[in-house]
Design an enzyme around this catalytic site. Structure first.
Site, PDB file in Angstrom:
ATOM      1  N   LYS A  69     -11.672   0.330  -3.181  1.00 14.09           N
ATOM      2  CA  LYS A  69     -11.276   0.318  -1.764  1.00 14.09           C
ATOM      3  C   LYS A  69     -12.445   0.644  -0.829  1.00 14.09           C
ATOM      4  O   LYS A  69     -12.472   0.193   0.309  1.00 14.09           O
ATOM      5  CB  LYS A  69     -10.127   1.300  -1.515  1.00 14.09           C
ATOM      6  CG  LYS A  69      -8.797   0.831  -2.082  1.00 14.09           C
ATOM      7  CD  LYS A  69      -7.679   1.767  -1.652  1.00 14.09           C
ATOM      8  CE  LYS A  69      -6.354   1.330  -2.226  1.00 14.09           C
ATOM      9  NZ  LYS A  69      -5.219   2.061  -1.659  1.00 14.09           N
ATOM     10  N   ASP A 105      -2.251   0.954   4.352  1.00 18.58           N
ATOM     11  CA  ASP A 105      -1.546   2.054   3.673  1.00 18.58           C
ATOM     12  C   ASP A 105      -0.803   2.968   4.650  1.00 18.58           C
ATOM     13  O   ASP A 105       0.373   3.278   4.459  1.00 18.58           O
ATOM     14  CB  ASP A 105      -2.531   2.887   2.850  1.00 18.58           C
ATOM     15  CG  ASP A 105      -3.011   2.144   1.603  1.00 18.58           C
ATOM     16  OD1 ASP A 105      -2.248   1.320   1.069  1.00 18.58           O
ATOM     17  OD2 ASP A 105      -4.146   2.391   1.172  1.00 18.58           O
TER      18      ASP A 105
END
Ligand code: ATR
Length: 282
Positions: A69, A105
């Site tokens: 990420k 997220d």
């Protein structure tokens, strides 16, 4: 599938456990988009070539999971403000010319929270943890104008650093560090630490009363009821686990990939089926 089938995917290592291929492929089918979504397990040294290959192979978008990420960011052309602050990207789309990175997220968590409680504007929220998940959730909560955000973390300096960054972005927001969790927790309480994944431990001391909480949430989805959520339930407090965050980070990614409204219920069913098969989570 035919010669025009579009390709999406997820990169990570490992990725075999990911629920995203089933969830996104089900969504493509439901809205009539001729596309598939595949898992790509890659090594870190292949990351630059992977992004180059994706361009050549006309992969139109991909998700990024552990451990890439952060590592993927230097290979992208544009990074959204949110992903820049969080320092992590979980969704990348190709606009025909550039790779654009996003982070869905926090947005996913907040969407799941709003589904449960309605508007969260004006609420007081306590976040346990100051890692990547806390960052993305804190950012999204402040965008929703929560009244006060309190952050607790095992390592105080990390929380203070996060608060400073958030305060710079949201100068009018009331953001505070709390160094010992009070005997009574109020408002919305959110656990973003990994404590509770073992099904035995809780980030809160058993002496802390949850009676005055409006809602207790955990980003952990397996087990579906962590000890923290179990004690909240026992106190009669509404609870929220991490399944909704998983779902809504995916629906937000789908909308970035396709520009089409995500078929939320189809994706929810796919996710719940996968969770049931993998962990017997209901
Ligand atoms: P994620 O991306 O899931 O947020 P992370 O960035 O590694 O993962 O952050 C993990 C968070 O869980 C941190 O807030 C961490 O606290 P520290 O900053 O003190 O490391 C917290 N955490 C992990 N294990 C913990 C434990 N046993 N007790 C309390 N907090 C813990």
């Amino acid at each position: 599938m035919d010669g025009k089938t579009k390709l999406f995917g997820i990169i990570g290592n490992p990725v075999t456990h990911s629920f995203s291929p089933a969830m996104h492929t089900a969504a493509f089918q439901a809205v009539g988009i001729n596309a598939v979504y595949l898992p790509f397990q890659i090594s870190e040294s292949f990351l630059p070539d992977c992004i180059l290959s994706f361009r050549e192979l006309h992969v139109l978008g991909f998700n990024v999971t552990v451990p890439y990420k952060e590592a993927v960011m230097p290979f992208l052309d544009v990074i959204s403000e949110e992903a820049r602050l969080i320092g992590a990207v979980n969704t990348v789309v190709y606009n025909g010319n550039q790779w654009i990175g996003y982070n869905t997220d926090g947005l996913g968590f907040v969407q799941s929270l709003k589904e449960k409680t309605g508007s969260i504007q004006g609420n007081q929220v306590t976040l346990l943890g100051a890692g990547g998940s806390a960052r993305s959730i804190a950012y999204s909560l402040l965008k929703e104008n929560v009244d006060r955000l309190t952050i607790w973390n095992r390592t105080q300096e990390k929380a203070e650093q996060l608060i400073e960054e958030l305060q710079n972005l949201f100068p009018d927001a009331d953001i505070r560090y709390i160094n010992n969790l009070e005997s009574e927790s109020t408002g919305i309480l959110i656990n973003t630490t990994s404590v509770g994944m073992d099904g035995k431990s809780s980030p809160l001391d058993s002496s802390v009363s949850l009676q005055a909480c409006k809602l207790t949430a955990d980003i952990i989805y397996n087990p579906s009821r962590t000890p923290l959520l179990r004690s909240a339930e026992k106190a009669g407090i509404p609870v929220l686990n991490g399944i909704g965050m998983l779902l809504y980070q995916g629906t937000a990614a789908f909308e970035i990939f396709t520009g089409t409204q995500a078929p939320v219920e189809v994706m929810r069913k796919s996710l719940l089926d996968s969770l049931h098969v993998s962990f017997n989570v209901k």
